[in-house]
Design a protein around this motif. Structure first.
Motif, PDB file in Angstrom:
ATOM      1  N   LYS A 100       0.815  -1.216   0.000  1.00 54.17           N
ATOM      2  CA  LYS A 100       0.000   0.000   0.000  1.00 54.17           C
ATOM      3  C   LYS A 100       0.850   1.269   0.000  1.00 54.17           C
ATOM      4  O   LYS A 100       0.337   2.359  -0.257  1.00 54.17           O
ATOM      5  N   CYS A 101       2.145   1.115   0.289  1.00 51.93           N
ATOM      6  CA  CYS A 101       3.038   2.265   0.353  1.00 51.93           C
ATOM      7  C   CYS A 101       3.723   2.553  -0.984  1.00 51.93           C
ATOM      8  O   CYS A 101       4.571   3.451  -1.067  1.00 51.93           O
ATOM      9  N   ARG A 144      -0.889   8.952   3.304  1.00 55.17           N
ATOM     10  CA  ARG A 144      -0.188   7.727   2.936  1.00 55.17           C
ATOM     11  C   ARG A 144       1.195   7.666   3.583  1.00 55.17           C
ATOM     12  O   ARG A 144       1.598   6.629   4.123  1.00 55.17           O
ATOM     13  N   CYS A 148       3.307   5.060   6.271  1.00 54.13           N
ATOM     14  CA  CYS A 148       4.415   4.362   5.600  1.00 54.13           C
ATOM     15  C   CYS A 148       5.758   4.906   6.067  1.00 54.13           C
ATOM     16  O   CYS A 148       6.636   5.231   5.250  1.00 54.13           O
TER      17      CYS A 148
END
Length: 240
Positions: A100-101, A144, A148
Motif C-alpha cells: 500500500k506504500c 499515505r 508508511c
C-alpha cells in the motif's frame, strides 16, 4: 562538476542511478482509464482540477536561479523521468513492502516531469527541483506517508530500507504542502552509501512542486537551500 571524485558505488546500490543521471545531465549540458459513474457529479477540490497554464519546462527555475554553490543543469526528458522516480527513495519498477506504500505512478501519456539538479562537489550533495502534473491532493500523500514511515524496497536485485518522517511544519506559498526527512539505507554497501533527503512538496493547481536536498553518508541535507528553491519555484508557478 567533478562527479568522478565522488565515492564510487557498485552495481545494484541505490545510489548508482542517481550519480549516473548526474553524468547524463552534465553531458547534455555540455554538448488512467475513464469510467462512467452513476449519480450526481461532485466537484473535486481546486487543487486537483485547476490547470496551471504553461509547460512544466517553462515553469521550472533556470539553473542560474539555484544557489551559487549548486551549479545546476536541466535534465533531458528521459533522465528527468528516471530522476523523478528516484526522489521518493523507491524508483521505477521497484517492489515495495507494504504494498500500500507504493508511490502513485504518473499517468501514461501525460506531460513528463521537468527536473533541474544542482550539485555541490565539496559536500557531495545535490539539490533537485521537480515539477510534475498531479491530480492527487497533498492531503492524500500526507495520509499515505503517515502510514508508511518504514518500508522495504527491492529493485533490480538490490534491497533497501526507506524511513520517512513528516515534519511538524510545512512551507508556505502553495495551496497545500508538506515537508519530510527521508533516509535510504541499502542492505549491502559500505559507509557513505546511506542517502539522507530533506524534501518539501507543495501543490498549486495541478502542478506538484518537489524540492529535495540529498546527501550521502554523514552529510546533512541543506534545508536552507530547499526553502530557497521551494519559494522561488512556488512564486514562478503562482505567477504563471
Amino acid at each position: 562538476m567533478n562527479v568522478a571524485q565522488a565515492t564510487p558505488v557498485r552495481a545494484g546500490d541505490p545510489g548508482l542511478r542517481r550519480w549516473w543521471l548526474g553524468l547524463v545531465a552534465v553531458s547534455f549540458a555540455l554538448t488512467g482509464c475513464a469510467q462512467s459513474v452513476s449519480g450526481t457529479p461532485v466537484a473535486e477540490s481546486a487543487v486537483s482540477v485547476r490547470q496551471i497554464d504553461g509547460s512544466l519546462a517553462e515553469l521550472l527555475p533556470a539553473p542560474s536561479q539555484f544557489p551559487a554553490r549548486y551549479p545546476a543543469v536541466v535534465l533531458p526528458a528521459q533522465a528527468a523521468t528516471a530522476a523523478a522516480a528516484d526522489l521518493d527513495g523507491v524508483g521505477a519498477g521497484a517492489t515495495v513492502s507494504p504494498a500500500k506504500c507504493t508511490p502513485v505512478e504518473a499517468e501514461p501519456g501525460g506531460e513528463p516531469a521537468a527536473v533541474a539538479v544542482g550539485t555541490d562537489d565539496a559536500s557531495r550533495a545535490t539539490l533537485t527541483v521537480e515539477l510534475s502534473r498531479s491530480a492527487e491532493p497533498v492531503s492524500s500523500l500526507r495520509d499515505r506517508l503517515g502510514e508508511c514511515g518504514l518500508i522495504q524496497v527491492r529493485r533490480a536485485g538490490a534491497g533497501s530500507t526507506v524511513t520517512t518522517a513528516l515534519d511538524r511544519t510545512a512551507p508556505t506559498g502553495t495551496d497545500d504542502a508538506i515537508a519530510l526527512r527521508r533516509t535510504v539505507v541499502p542492505e549491502v554497501g559500505g559507509a557513505g552509501l546511506t542517502q539522507t533527503m530533506q524534501t518539501s512538496i507543495g501543490q498549486i493547481g495541478d502542478v506538484r512542486i518537489t524540492v529535495t536536498s540529498m546527501t550521502f553518508g554523514a552529510g546533512q541535507p541543506d534545508t536552507a537551500a530547499v526553502d530557497e528553491m521551494f519559494a522561488t519555484t512556488a512564486a514562478a508557478v503562482r505567477g504563471s
